[in-house]
Design a protein around this motif. Sequence first.
Motif, PDB file in Angstrom:
ATOM      1  N   LEU A   1       1.142   5.513   0.713  1.00  0.00           N
ATOM      2  CA  LEU A   1       0.593   6.698   1.366  1.00  0.00           C
ATOM      3  C   LEU A   1       1.269   7.913   0.748  1.00  0.00           C
ATOM      4  CD1 LEU A   1      -1.399   7.370   3.617  1.00  0.00           C
ATOM      5  CD2 LEU A   1       0.461   7.142   5.263  1.00  0.00           C
TER       6      LEU A   1
ATOM      7  N   HIS B   1      -3.445   5.439  -0.888  1.00  0.00           N
ATOM      8  CA  HIS B   1      -4.135   6.415  -0.036  1.00  0.00           C
ATOM      9  C   HIS B   1      -3.546   7.793  -0.359  1.00  0.00           C
ATOM     10  CE1 HIS B   1      -5.772   3.135   2.390  1.00  0.00           C
ATOM     11  NE2 HIS B   1      -4.545   2.653   2.508  1.00  0.00           N
TER      12      HIS B   1
ATOM     13  N   LYS C   1      -9.227  13.056   1.513  1.00  0.00           N
ATOM     14  CA  LYS C   1      -8.566  11.764   1.315  1.00  0.00           C
ATOM     15  C   LYS C   1      -9.229  11.025   0.164  1.00  0.00           C
ATOM     16  CE  LYS C   1      -8.001   7.213   3.446  1.00  0.00           C
ATOM     17  NZ  LYS C   1      -8.480   6.306   4.502  1.00  0.00           N
TER      18      LYS C   1
ATOM     19  N   THR D   1      -8.919   7.022  -1.576  1.00  0.00           N
ATOM     20  CA  THR D   1      -8.314   5.693  -1.599  1.00  0.00           C
ATOM     21  C   THR D   1      -8.759   4.962  -2.861  1.00  0.00           C
ATOM     22  OG1 THR D   1      -8.240   5.536   0.818  1.00  0.00           O
ATOM     23  CG2 THR D   1      -8.102   3.476  -0.412  1.00  0.00           C
ATOM     24  N   SER D   2      -7.807   4.363  -3.549  1.00  0.00           N
ATOM     25  CA  SER D   2      -8.108   3.628  -4.771  1.00  0.00           C
ATOM     26  C   SER D   2      -7.202   2.405  -4.873  1.00  0.00           C
ATOM     27  CB  SER D   2      -7.927   4.530  -6.004  1.00  0.00           C
ATOM     28  OG  SER D   2      -6.586   4.999  -6.071  1.00  0.00           O
TER      29      SER D   2
ATOM     30  N   SER E   1       0.858  -1.183   0.000  1.00  0.00           N
ATOM     31  CA  SER E   1       0.000   0.000   0.000  1.00  0.00           C
ATOM     32  C   SER E   1       0.899   1.240   0.000  1.00  0.00           C
ATOM     33  CB  SER E   1      -0.950   0.016   1.204  1.00  0.00           C
ATOM     34  OG  SER E   1      -0.235  -0.075   2.420  1.00  0.00           O
TER      35      SER E   1
ATOM     36  N   THR F   1      -3.021  -0.657  -3.059  1.00  0.00           N
ATOM     37  CA  THR F   1      -3.910   0.321  -2.437  1.00  0.00           C
ATOM     38  C   THR F   1      -3.176   1.652  -2.292  1.00  0.00           C
ATOM     39  OG1 THR F   1      -5.029  -1.421  -1.192  1.00  0.00           O
ATOM     40  CG2 THR F   1      -5.322   0.843  -0.417  1.00  0.00           C
TER      41      THR F   1
ATOM     42  N   ASN G   1      -5.535   4.367  11.447  1.00  0.00           N
ATOM     43  CA  ASN G   1      -5.345   3.199  10.595  1.00  0.00           C
ATOM     44  C   ASN G   1      -4.271   2.268  11.148  1.00  0.00           C
ATOM     45  OD1 ASN G   1      -6.885   3.762   7.796  1.00  0.00           O
ATOM     46  ND2 ASN G   1      -6.062   5.691   8.618  1.00  0.00           N
TER      47      ASN G   1
END
Length: 387
Positions: free
Chosen positions: A39, A70, A59, A61-62, A37, A68, A103
């Motif tokens: 960020l 963010h 934000k 998210t996709s 993921s 992933t 998170n």
Amino acid sequence: MKDLLIITNYYPPETGAASNRIFHLSQGLQKYNFNVSVLTPLPNYPKGRVFEGYRGRFKQTSIENDITIHRLWIYASNSKNKLLRLIAMLSYSLSLIWFFIWNKIPKTVIIQSPPLLVAFTSVLFLRSKKRKLILNVSDLWPLAALELGALKKNFGYKILEKIERFNYRHADLILGQSDEILAHVSSIYKHKNSLLYRNYPYFKAPLPTYKTQTSDKLKIVYAGLLGIAQGILKLCKELDYSKIQFHIYGAGAEQLAIQYLIKNNTELDIIYHGEVSRQKLHSVLTQYDVTIIPLLNRIYGSVPSKIFEYARLGMPMLYFGGGEGETVINKYELGWVANASDYTELNTVISNLDKTKLALENRIKIQKTALNCFDFNKQLKQLIEII
């Protein structure tokens, strides 16, 4: 499958070396059975404004290529004003803190540095005996800012040095894109675990092509960020155009000044093409004789990623930045070098270029060198073995 988080300031659809580096790293790790993921801020670089389609959000998210992503809020700015740049970094740092609170964070985290404050925020809040922090250092800050003249050696600089040391101290592993970066870290923490991790590109390289130019003028091309560190505006003013034509692709802080210079100095044989996609750039570069890779000043630790990307394309290079990048060009016979900041020597080197080295045969040789010596997957496997 091992969970892994990458924290970065740059990621596609943003363009540039930093974005490409993290994109390929995330893709590569995902293929080797990591659950990756990312960020990152809402895309804004290098324009300093959040891209259309992402504005008005805190934000997003996709899932992109099974990864992933963010994207967090940032006060976007590419202003030369130091205060506004600081506010931009702090805004993303605050968004990171918010994300960390709400998170679950994986036990393995790769943190991109610079920006120094963003890396500091991540290290400060995520350090734990149960978590492995990997600091990916692509430039030495605040030292690079000092060498560029963006900072002075004052109280503020000393604070940034303490932040830099804090980041190194609490990282479990340091990835450095140059031997100079690793030597710098070792001078501070002698026994710190580290790995040389170059910014090698990963794309299917087309076979080199080249048609001998009929023009008497050498066609030199620069493609990339038009920022302060690259010094393209000064380069435009200092080149001797009696034997060359200079082509520019890209965007950045100096873009408007460069366009103004071209408009008001028609005797300068400069053509600005604007910003194009990386894929298109790869196809158009082959029409030029040689590509130039400049730095305004020699920056300790810096090895421009363009060296490895253009070598993969088979492009002869003229390197004008000094340091370890110069060593790479000479060692692998990728082109020519001129002493950093010495424009007289640069013009002399250009006027004396051995044009036989521009031929297709040499371009094929450069590409073979890149494929053999700058292997992305081989390097990635070395990283995976220790994480």
